[in-house]
Design an enzyme around this catalytic site. Sequence first.
Site, PDB file in Angstrom:
ATOM      1  N   LYS A 159       0.585  -1.624   0.228  1.00 49.98           N
ATOM      2  CA  LYS A 159      -0.078   0.177  -0.354  1.00 49.98           C
ATOM      3  C   LYS A 159       1.071   0.916   0.111  1.00 49.98           C
ATOM      4  O   LYS A 159       0.463   2.066  -0.747  1.00 49.98           O
ATOM      5  CB  LYS A 159      -1.163  -0.169   1.251  1.00 49.98           C
ATOM      6  CG  LYS A 159      -1.505   1.161   2.065  1.00 49.98           C
ATOM      7  CD  LYS A 159      -1.895   1.299   2.938  1.00 49.98           C
ATOM      8  CE  LYS A 159      -1.719   1.880   4.192  1.00 49.98           C
ATOM      9  NZ  LYS A 159      -1.786   3.164   4.409  1.00 49.98           N
ATOM     10  N   ASN A 160       2.125   0.709   0.657  1.00 48.56           N
ATOM     11  CA  ASN A 160       2.751   2.260   1.186  1.00 48.56           C
ATOM     12  C   ASN A 160       3.609   2.918   0.202  1.00 48.56           C
ATOM     13  O   ASN A 160       4.441   3.901  -0.428  1.00 48.56           O
ATOM     14  CB  ASN A 160       3.439   2.046   2.426  1.00 48.56           C
ATOM     15  CG  ASN A 160       2.303   2.658   3.895  1.00 48.56           C
ATOM     16  OD1 ASN A 160       1.201   3.122   3.177  1.00 48.56           O
ATOM     17  ND2 ASN A 160       2.825   2.602   4.770  1.00 48.56           N
ATOM     18  N   CYS A 209      -5.611  13.477  13.224  1.00 50.29           N
ATOM     19  CA  CYS A 209      -5.359  11.937  12.816  1.00 50.29           C
ATOM     20  C   CYS A 209      -5.716  10.821  14.165  1.00 50.29           C
ATOM     21  O   CYS A 209      -4.681  11.820  15.260  1.00 50.29           O
ATOM     22  CB  CYS A 209      -4.071  11.696  11.868  1.00 50.29           C
ATOM     23  SG  CYS A 209      -3.941   9.730  11.765  1.00 50.29           S
ATOM     24  N   ARG A 258       0.337  14.670  12.777  1.00 50.96           N
ATOM     25  CA  ARG A 258       0.936  14.447  12.010  1.00 50.96           C
ATOM     26  C   ARG A 258       0.691  15.531  11.171  1.00 50.96           C
ATOM     27  O   ARG A 258      -0.072  16.052   9.840  1.00 50.96           O
ATOM     28  CB  ARG A 258       0.710  13.029  11.575  1.00 50.96           C
ATOM     29  CG  ARG A 258       0.495  11.509  12.066  1.00 50.96           C
ATOM     30  CD  ARG A 258      -0.635  10.927  11.316  1.00 50.96           C
ATOM     31  NE  ARG A 258       0.605  11.239  10.415  1.00 50.96           N
ATOM     32  CZ  ARG A 258       0.065   9.187   9.394  1.00 50.96           C
ATOM     33  NH1 ARG A 258      -0.764   8.835  10.194  1.00 50.96           N
ATOM     34  NH2 ARG A 258       1.015   8.583   8.434  1.00 50.96           N
ATOM     35  N   ASP A 305       4.548   0.532  12.178  1.00 48.12           N
ATOM     36  CA  ASP A 305       3.332  -0.012  11.702  1.00 48.12           C
ATOM     37  C   ASP A 305       2.996  -1.398  11.806  1.00 48.12           C
ATOM     38  O   ASP A 305       2.010  -2.289  11.284  1.00 48.12           O
ATOM     39  CB  ASP A 305       3.327   0.048  10.350  1.00 48.12           C
ATOM     40  CG  ASP A 305       2.545   1.264   9.799  1.00 48.12           C
ATOM     41  OD1 ASP A 305       2.468   1.947  10.240  1.00 48.12           O
ATOM     42  OD2 ASP A 305       2.548   1.916   8.029  1.00 48.12           O
ATOM     43  N   ARG A 363      -8.515  -1.301   4.812  1.00 47.60           N
ATOM     44  CA  ARG A 363      -7.627   0.414   4.213  1.00 47.60           C
ATOM     45  C   ARG A 363      -6.848   0.030   3.632  1.00 47.60           C
ATOM     46  O   ARG A 363      -5.757   0.318   2.534  1.00 47.60           O
ATOM     47  CB  ARG A 363      -7.669   1.254   4.720  1.00 47.60           C
ATOM     48  CG  ARG A 363      -8.592   2.563   5.247  1.00 47.60           C
ATOM     49  CD  ARG A 363      -8.590   4.019   6.703  1.00 47.60           C
ATOM     50  NE  ARG A 363      -6.956   4.255   5.666  1.00 47.60           N
ATOM     51  CZ  ARG A 363      -6.041   4.955   6.398  1.00 47.60           C
ATOM     52  NH1 ARG A 363      -6.774   4.948   8.115  1.00 47.60           N
ATOM     53  NH2 ARG A 363      -4.834   5.082   5.875  1.00 47.60           N
TER      54      ARG A 363
HETATM   55  C1  UD1 Z   1       4.630   6.623   6.195  1.00 49.81           C
HETATM   56  C2  UD1 Z   1       3.674   5.880   6.211  1.00 49.81           C
HETATM   57  C3  UD1 Z   1       2.794   5.113   7.656  1.00 49.81           C
HETATM   58  C4  UD1 Z   1       3.689   4.761   9.122  1.00 49.81           C
HETATM   59  C5  UD1 Z   1       5.039   5.995   8.504  1.00 49.81           C
HETATM   60  C6  UD1 Z   1       5.823   5.662   9.370  1.00 49.81           C
HETATM   61  C7  UD1 Z   1       2.721   6.164   4.099  1.00 49.81           C
HETATM   62  C8  UD1 Z   1       1.533   6.222   3.249  1.00 49.81           C
HETATM   63  N1  UD1 Z   1       2.078   6.412   5.184  1.00 49.81           N
HETATM   64  O1  UD1 Z   1       3.465   8.091   7.154  1.00 49.81           O
HETATM   65  O2  UD1 Z   1       2.275   3.978   7.673  1.00 49.81           O
HETATM   66  O3  UD1 Z   1       3.809   5.067   9.606  1.00 49.81           O
HETATM   67  O4  UD1 Z   1       5.212   6.668   7.185  1.00 49.81           O
HETATM   68  O5  UD1 Z   1       6.956   5.341   9.155  1.00 49.81           O
HETATM   69  O6  UD1 Z   1       3.845   5.732   4.206  1.00 49.81           O
HETATM   70  N2  UD1 Z   1       6.096  14.547  10.254  1.00 49.81           N
HETATM   71  C9  UD1 Z   1       6.476  15.888  10.835  1.00 49.81           C
HETATM   72  N3  UD1 Z   1       6.862  16.877  10.088  1.00 49.81           N
HETATM   73  C10 UD1 Z   1       5.998  16.454   8.891  1.00 49.81           C
HETATM   74  C11 UD1 Z   1       6.254  14.922   8.264  1.00 49.81           C
HETATM   75  C12 UD1 Z   1       5.912  14.307   9.542  1.00 49.81           C
HETATM   76  O7  UD1 Z   1       6.731  16.624  12.215  1.00 49.81           O
HETATM   77  O8  UD1 Z   1       6.276  17.298   7.534  1.00 49.81           O
HETATM   78  C13 UD1 Z   1       6.463  14.449  12.024  1.00 49.81           C
HETATM   79  C14 UD1 Z   1       5.263  12.675  11.858  1.00 49.81           C
HETATM   80  O9  UD1 Z   1       4.100  14.032  12.850  1.00 49.81           O
HETATM   81  C15 UD1 Z   1       6.027  11.984  12.478  1.00 49.81           C
HETATM   82  C16 UD1 Z   1       6.964  12.209  12.179  1.00 49.81           C
HETATM   83  O10 UD1 Z   1       7.550  12.886  11.405  1.00 49.81           O
HETATM   84  O11 UD1 Z   1       5.838  12.089  14.307  1.00 49.81           O
HETATM   85  C17 UD1 Z   1       7.134  10.290  10.922  1.00 49.81           C
HETATM   86  O12 UD1 Z   1       6.068  10.805  10.208  1.00 49.81           O
HETATM   87  P1  UD1 Z   1       6.391  10.557   8.928  1.00 49.81           P
HETATM   88  O13 UD1 Z   1       7.027   9.330   8.489  1.00 49.81           O
HETATM   89  O14 UD1 Z   1       5.296  11.841   7.382  1.00 49.81           O
HETATM   90  O15 UD1 Z   1       5.246   9.333   8.566  1.00 49.81           O
HETATM   91  P2  UD1 Z   1       3.614   9.096   7.429  1.00 49.81           P
HETATM   92  O16 UD1 Z   1       4.880   9.606   6.300  1.00 49.81           O
HETATM   93  O17 UD1 Z   1       2.438   9.567   6.993  1.00 49.81           O
END
Ligand code: UD1
Length: 419
Positions: A22-23, A117, A122, A306, A398
């Site tokens: 999925k990711n 979320c 996030r 995850d 999902r």
């Molecule tokens: C992706 C995965 C999700 C997985 C996560 C961590 C997808 C579609 N989803 O989510 O399944 O659980 O990686 O492996 O690939 N953060 C910030 N600012 C930002 C972006 C992120 O502070 O602009 C923080 C988030 O709040 C979190 C951390 O960074 O604490 C990691 O999040 P991130 O890697 O961005 O998760 P996703 O990409 O949303």
Amino acid sequence: MDKLIITGGGPLDGEVRISGAKNAALPILAATLLASSPVMVRNVPHLHDITTTMELLGRMGVELVVDEKLNVEVNPTTINSFVAPYELVRTMRASILVLGPMLARYGESDVSLPGGCAIGSRPVNLHINGLRAMGADIEVEGGYIRARAKRLKGTRLFMDMVTVTGTENLLMAATLAEGTSVIENAAREPEVVDLANFLISMGAKITGHGSDTITIEGVDELSGSEYSILPDRIETGTYLVGAAISGGRVKVKNTRPDLLDAVLSKLQEAGGKVSTGEDWIEVDMQGRRPRAVDIHTAPYPAFPTDMQAQFSALNAVAEGSGTITETVFENRFMHVQELVRMGANIRVEGNMAVINGVEKLQGAPVMATDLRASASLVLAGLVAEGETVVDRIYHIDRGYECIEEKLQQLGAHIRRKPD
Ligand code: UD1
């Protein structure tokens, strides 16, 4: 809302095929927007998040043809709207992935802010800051990110935190920028690597993917290609925990053992016999009770966030006590209260859950709160005494393709009750 009804019982035993990740599929479908001709994406999993992404692209005017084997042909050149509306983004945060490619290719992109979320706040500040550093003009107003740029400019992008979709958005945007971009402290997740390989197949110039420094030399145009998505390592890990938690034996096929080092080593520590081949993994825990393990989540190649909810369920019935320390997301222990309702002994202290294994869980009505939390409740239900009813399983749909069919194939007593 559909429910899953599970009668706990015997060990899981058998073989199961793993779907596409999925990711990886989500960013790759978004990345098709960068192409100047049609793209064929293979091994796309049949999941609700994928349907949402296809609906999003369809609303933008993109033509999609899906065959019965879930190969998706995307013609991005028919695009006529550059808006990702709130009603779709709110159901799937990963919709933010269209921001970078749409802006890089068409110079404009309006994407609704994903909002809060269930597993923490996030934010998407790193996505926005990175695109601004590449010269985009971005306003956040009326709940929308409104981005404009003539042509993005390559630059050095240092990521404050390791973010998976943040790295992906900037990687996609940089492929069509003018000059060279370097993403430092980039995410190293296999899905980021898969996206980079897909972009390369369309003509992008990328090196260093899979390390924490990715270099992208911008090109003028990307052209359509054919690409097959890598297997889902989280789905893989979830079925292997199913073997371990139930004292059974499961062989997962069509997968990649090299993507699961951290998870497989914890399954071994729990007492599982792990064997692997090029595209399969077997975990054998027959006749044994798992031992509790300590888990500490962190970005790849460390233990994936995850998979922590599934290991919480494993520890709940294991011998001894184990801790789960969550360092990636705040507030990702929503499954704990539900497991406690099934008789688990778990105490949460800050970002750590201390779990003392019990001999048996009891079936109960429980509520799925997010995707991986729901997987942990299903696993717990498989080994609980009596019947467990998991409500709100749209979360599980999902991210897990045909979960009840796959578990039935392994001998589980599980059925879906439509509402
Ligand atoms: C992706 C995965 C999700 C997985 C996560 C961590 C997808 C579609 N989803 O989510 O399944 O659980 O990686 O492996 O690939 N953060 C910030 N600012 C930002 C972006 C992120 O502070 O602009 C923080 C988030 O709040 C979190 C951390 O960074 O604490 C990691 O999040 P991130 O890697 O961005 O998760 P996703 O990409 O949303």
